[in-house]
Scaffold this active site. Sequence first.
Site, PDB file in Angstrom:
ATOM      1  N   SER A 148      -7.337  30.163  17.126  1.00  0.00           N
ATOM      2  CA  SER A 148      -8.740  30.137  16.706  1.00  0.00           C
ATOM      3  C   SER A 148      -8.812  30.033  15.192  1.00  0.00           C
ATOM      4  O   SER A 148      -7.898  30.483  14.478  1.00  0.00           O
ATOM      5  CB  SER A 148      -9.465  31.414  17.162  1.00  0.00           C
ATOM      6  OG  SER A 148     -10.762  31.501  16.586  1.00  0.00           O
ATOM      7  N   TYR A 161     -10.008  40.496  17.498  1.00  0.00           N
ATOM      8  CA  TYR A 161      -9.825  39.134  18.010  1.00  0.00           C
ATOM      9  C   TYR A 161      -8.998  38.303  17.036  1.00  0.00           C
ATOM     10  O   TYR A 161      -8.073  37.589  17.440  1.00  0.00           O
ATOM     11  CB  TYR A 161     -11.192  38.510  18.225  1.00  0.00           C
ATOM     12  CG  TYR A 161     -11.179  37.077  18.720  1.00  0.00           C
ATOM     13  CD1 TYR A 161     -10.786  36.776  20.024  1.00  0.00           C
ATOM     14  CD2 TYR A 161     -11.580  36.038  17.888  1.00  0.00           C
ATOM     15  CE1 TYR A 161     -10.786  35.473  20.479  1.00  0.00           C
ATOM     16  CE2 TYR A 161     -11.594  34.727  18.337  1.00  0.00           C
ATOM     17  CZ  TYR A 161     -11.197  34.447  19.630  1.00  0.00           C
ATOM     18  OH  TYR A 161     -11.204  33.141  20.075  1.00  0.00           O
TER      19      TYR A 161
END
Length: 267
Positions: A148, A161
């Site tokens: 990501s 995350y």
Amino acid sequence: MSVWDLNGRKALVTGGARGLGQAMAEALTRAGAAVMIGDVLDELGAETAQLLAKDGATAGFTHLDVTDEASWEAAVAATVAELGGFDVLVNNAGIEITELVVDLDPANLRRMLDINVVGTALGMKHAFRAMRPGGAAGDGGSVVNIASVAATIAFPGIAGYSGTKSAIDRMTRIAATEAGKLGYGVRVNCIYPGLVPTAMGMQLAVDCAELGLFPSVEEAVGAVVALTPSGRLGEPSDMADAVVFLASDASRFVNGTGLAVDGGMGS
């Protein structure tokens, strides 16, 4: 034959029932690959596979809990048996839980670690075992891990995350090195998707607004766009096309690296 042609390739896409995973599965089939969707969403995953097959693709579904080793073993075996091989793994399954560092819940952090980090690691493990010489498939291949842009930027609310996606980046590079040194014939790369307005992506914006990090959902999204030189959010097809590239011979000398597909947000 075009280097983008995936005819004859057999792929397993984790978290392929919906969202980015579904878009990646669709793009792989359009390029000619046979695709197995692996997901815990059995009904939705089977429906997605049926839609792909309805369009003429070779596609199937297998239940896959990426945190469970036995589930991986069964999913890889099903892929080899039903598709006649296995040479592309897209490690897409993942979750995001938005929390401020001051309020981190250890249970939420462990859940993200289990799915995002352990799940990706187990995927590489069983892909290597199947794709390397003497494995159940044995013809080498390509592993594409989904990291990501969160691994490359400091955006509020996603510390846990971001940590898991940074781990995917590091594991990708080490796995590629091991596969090369041991002669597996498997390339390993990852992509860093920018924010895409899927259900998961938009939930991040909602959560950031609820945590008081932005005055509204619209301003949270606007902040992402403002950080992005391309001036827009990503689209599922942007990420899916990058996966096709890394699965294809067009990327034959691309190995052990991360491809930013974020409109420049992480640059």
